[in-house]
Design a protein around this motif. Structure first.
Motif, PDB file in Angstrom:
ATOM      1  N   UNK A  42     -23.065 -16.363   3.855  1.00  0.00           N
ATOM      2  CA  UNK A  42     -22.597 -15.484   3.587  1.00  0.00           C
ATOM      3  C   UNK A  42     -21.356 -14.793   4.183  1.00  0.00           C
ATOM      4  N   UNK A  43     -21.536 -15.223   5.375  1.00  0.00           N
ATOM      5  CA  UNK A  43     -20.701 -15.161   6.817  1.00  0.00           C
ATOM      6  C   UNK A  43     -20.005 -16.292   6.856  1.00  0.00           C
ATOM      7  N   UNK A  44     -19.947 -17.496   6.496  1.00  0.00           N
ATOM      8  CA  UNK A  44     -19.973 -19.198   6.307  1.00  0.00           C
ATOM      9  C   UNK A  44     -18.590 -18.887   6.810  1.00  0.00           C
ATOM     10  N   UNK A  45     -17.596 -17.971   5.453  1.00  0.00           N
ATOM     11  CA  UNK A  45     -16.039 -17.837   5.762  1.00  0.00           C
ATOM     12  C   UNK A  45     -15.737 -17.003   7.289  1.00  0.00           C
ATOM     13  N   UNK A  46     -16.072 -16.436   7.281  1.00  0.00           N
ATOM     14  CA  UNK A  46     -16.133 -15.808   8.407  1.00  0.00           C
ATOM     15  C   UNK A  46     -15.953 -16.826  10.080  1.00  0.00           C
ATOM     16  N   UNK A  47     -16.518 -18.336   9.341  1.00  0.00           N
ATOM     17  CA  UNK A  47     -17.327 -19.030  10.253  1.00  0.00           C
ATOM     18  C   UNK A  47     -16.218 -19.825  10.558  1.00  0.00           C
ATOM     19  N   UNK A 168     -12.953 -16.699  -1.742  1.00  0.00           N
ATOM     20  CA  UNK A 168     -12.505 -16.208   0.440  1.00  0.00           C
ATOM     21  C   UNK A 168     -12.079 -16.899   1.116  1.00  0.00           C
ATOM     22  N   UNK A 169     -12.628 -18.427   1.404  1.00  0.00           N
ATOM     23  CA  UNK A 169     -12.016 -19.431   1.873  1.00  0.00           C
ATOM     24  C   UNK A 169     -10.768 -19.576   2.116  1.00  0.00           C
ATOM     25  N   UNK A 170     -10.406 -19.414   1.215  1.00  0.00           N
ATOM     26  CA  UNK A 170      -8.721 -19.462   1.336  1.00  0.00           C
ATOM     27  C   UNK A 170      -7.572 -17.648   1.650  1.00  0.00           C
ATOM     28  N   UNK A 171      -8.447 -16.953   1.276  1.00  0.00           N
ATOM     29  CA  UNK A 171      -8.260 -15.597   1.519  1.00  0.00           C
ATOM     30  C   UNK A 171      -8.675 -15.646   3.297  1.00  0.00           C
ATOM     31  N   UNK A 172      -8.989 -15.710   3.736  1.00  0.00           N
ATOM     32  CA  UNK A 172      -9.894 -16.014   4.889  1.00  0.00           C
ATOM     33  C   UNK A 172      -8.738 -16.711   5.632  1.00  0.00           C
ATOM     34  N   UNK A 173      -8.384 -18.840   5.575  1.00  0.00           N
ATOM     35  CA  UNK A 173      -8.327 -19.158   5.917  1.00  0.00           C
ATOM     36  C   UNK A 173      -6.405 -18.852   6.499  1.00  0.00           C
ATOM     37  N   UNK A 174      -5.492 -17.837   4.656  1.00  0.00           N
ATOM     38  CA  UNK A 174      -4.550 -17.656   5.421  1.00  0.00           C
ATOM     39  C   UNK A 174      -3.914 -17.314   5.818  1.00  0.00           C
ATOM     40  N   UNK A 212      -7.760  -8.642 -10.500  1.00  0.00           N
ATOM     41  CA  UNK A 212      -6.729  -8.497  -9.946  1.00  0.00           C
ATOM     42  C   UNK A 212      -6.473  -7.953  -8.706  1.00  0.00           C
ATOM     43  N   UNK A 213      -7.259  -7.759  -8.383  1.00  0.00           N
ATOM     44  CA  UNK A 213      -7.071  -7.065  -6.583  1.00  0.00           C
ATOM     45  C   UNK A 213      -7.356  -8.161  -5.507  1.00  0.00           C
ATOM     46  N   UNK A 214      -8.253  -9.206  -6.431  1.00  0.00           N
ATOM     47  CA  UNK A 214      -8.379 -10.552  -5.155  1.00  0.00           C
ATOM     48  C   UNK A 214      -6.522 -11.344  -5.103  1.00  0.00           C
ATOM     49  N   UNK A 215      -5.902 -11.197  -6.859  1.00  0.00           N
ATOM     50  CA  UNK A 215      -5.510 -11.951  -7.173  1.00  0.00           C
ATOM     51  C   UNK A 215      -4.581 -10.901  -6.174  1.00  0.00           C
ATOM     52  N   UNK A 216      -3.845 -10.009  -6.176  1.00  0.00           N
ATOM     53  CA  UNK A 216      -3.036  -9.252  -5.284  1.00  0.00           C
ATOM     54  C   UNK A 216      -2.961  -9.432  -3.887  1.00  0.00           C
ATOM     55  N   UNK A 217      -3.981  -9.504  -3.236  1.00  0.00           N
ATOM     56  CA  UNK A 217      -4.411 -10.094  -1.892  1.00  0.00           C
ATOM     57  C   UNK A 217      -4.077 -11.600  -1.542  1.00  0.00           C
ATOM     58  N   UNK A 218      -4.286 -12.395  -2.332  1.00  0.00           N
ATOM     59  CA  UNK A 218      -3.871 -13.613  -2.337  1.00  0.00           C
ATOM     60  C   UNK A 218      -2.493 -13.696  -2.097  1.00  0.00           C
ATOM     61  N   UNK A 349     -11.753 -11.058   1.638  1.00  0.00           N
ATOM     62  CA  UNK A 349     -10.751 -11.412   1.469  1.00  0.00           C
ATOM     63  C   UNK A 349      -9.850 -11.420   2.638  1.00  0.00           C
ATOM     64  N   UNK A 350     -10.061 -12.163   3.652  1.00  0.00           N
ATOM     65  CA  UNK A 350      -8.920 -12.335   4.620  1.00  0.00           C
ATOM     66  C   UNK A 350      -9.088 -11.165   5.343  1.00  0.00           C
ATOM     67  N   UNK A 351      -9.995 -10.899   6.889  1.00  0.00           N
ATOM     68  CA  UNK A 351      -9.898  -9.961   8.046  1.00  0.00           C
ATOM     69  C   UNK A 351     -10.752  -9.059   7.435  1.00  0.00           C
TER      70      UNK A 351
END
Length: 399
Positions: A42-47, A168-174, A212-218, A349-351
């Motif tokens: 669950x914390x791997x995407x932050x890594x 989660x990966x896409x948002x965190x990376x971007x 909708x929330x995730x789509x807007x964030x991406x 969703x990133x940050x």
């Protein structure tokens, strides 16, 4: 002779079962895992996006097991299971059991493609995969920092699969790239992250508000989302989608699905199309009375019979239920039916931004991020505390 329970896998479910069974000194428990650590997926995407250090995402299995007088840890890879003889085949021998808990989780399912794609692609379910992705991003940014010419060249990353992991990966990376380029006054327009969604939306099956929330964030982060598109083929650093379009890529991340552990491929039991073992109401294998299957390795369903997503919380619940039923069985008490249910979903969703779905309540932003971090800490802090106590007795733990 103490009843011997063997747990295959130090996964979320395996750890939950071990912690409960460890309270009963009349049991002998052996936990077997190919890694000497429990990876907090669950914390791997932050890594991956460098928002945490790798030591924050692991718990030592030898130290954790050493905190229990009746638990032994064996750092081994499971080669196969012989249920008729109640024997686990290991590289250096065997391990017998009275009751077996299969908690081997799942592994990333990759697309059928040229084997050379494995040199520039990765999954993200393991610590090794997450570290590899993190190192790749760091190296790429360093090269662009050193070379003005290379900084202007397009660089494409494709993420196959727009479920929870992919988003989660896409948002965190971007977010990481955007922050880096802004702080170093470089253009981020040359680096593109493509998220491939096979359905009409990302996060298919989740609440429309969360989608909708995730789509807007991406969209705000500038992730390029391709909906209703499947990867038809992969060839020479290019993916061809089912709609005919082609996307060149420099690196690819598989997040489109999972499959069972290799040692379960030859395990003769009733399975679903994903290879997960079908279990009864008590989480037992239909084929073998003395084998429980939990977490991602099992085809878990809700009380209404609907398939449950492979998440940490469903794995933990299944591990606790299996452990309790083993105790009830040994005390000649009737087994209790599993009542596994989703208590909510937290999406990074990133940050310092997340979305929380509590079925009837949905919220997002910084507060949701704080709630998500609290949930993660409430899980890992007790494990760290147990591991720290067990560390003083580590020499007595078989490795």
């Amino acid at each position: 002779m103490r009843h011997h329970v063997v747990i295959l896998g130090g996964s979320y479910g395996g750890i939950a079962a071990m912690r409960h069974l460890g309270k009963y000194p009349e049991l002998k428990i052996t936990l077997i895992d190919q890694h000497p650590y429990h990876f907090l997926q669950t914390e791997g995407y932050e890594l991956i996006s460098s928002n945490t250090s790798f030591d924050e995402t692991i718990v030592s299995l030898p130290a954790l097991c050493a905190n229990y007088e009746n638990v032994t840890f064996r750092h081994r890879t499971v080669e196969s299971i012989n249920p008729q003889k109640r024997v686990i085949l290991l590289p250096d021998g065997t391990c017998t059991y009275d009751t077996l808990i299969i908690a081997l989780g799942s592994v990333t399912k990759r697309f059928d493609c040229d084997t050379t794609v494995y040199h520039y692609s990765s999954g993200a379910k393991s610590l090794r995969g997450a570290l590899r992705l993190n190192q790749f991003f760091q190296d790429e940014l360093y090269k662009r920092l050193e070379s003005a010419k290379q900084a202007k060249e397009n660089f494409n990353i494709v993420i196959g699969g727009a479920g929870l992991s992919g988003v989660e990966i896409a948002a965190g990376m971007q977010y990481f790239f955007n922050r880096y380029y802004k702080s170093n006054t470089l253009s981020c327009a040359t680096l593109h992250i493509h998220l491939i969604a096979s359905r009409e939306t990302i996060l298919n099956g989740m609440h429309s508000r969360i989608i909708k929330i995730a789509s807007n964030r991406l969209k705000k982060l500038r992730v390029k989302v391709h909906i209703q598109s499947r990867i038809a083929s992969i060839d020479d650093h290019k993916i061809i989608l089912t709609n005919g379009s082609t996307i060149p890529f420099d690196f690819m991340i598989f997040a489109g699905g999972t499959t069972t552990a290799p040692c379960l491929e030859t395990f003769n039991a009733k399975k679903n199309k994903k290879g997960q073992i079908i279990v009864d109401d008590f989480l037992k294998s239909y084929t073998y009375e003395d084998i429980y299957v939990i977490g991602d390795a099992a085809a878990l369903t809700s009380k209404k019979g609907k398939p449950l997503p492979p998440t940490a919380q469903t794995a933990i619940q299944s591990g606790e239920i299996a452990a309790k039923n083993i105790i009830r069985s040994l005390h000649n008490k009737p087994l209790k039916k599993a009542n596994i249910h989703m208590k909510g979903i937290a999406i990074a969703l990133g940050g310092k931004y997340a979305a929380i779905d509590l079925e009837f309540i949905h919220f997002h932003g910084y507060f949701a991020y704080l709630v998500k971090k609290l949930i993660e800490r409430l899980y890992k802090w007790p494990l760290w505390w147990s591991a720290s106590k067990g560390f003083t007795k580590i020499d007595s733990c078989e490795i």
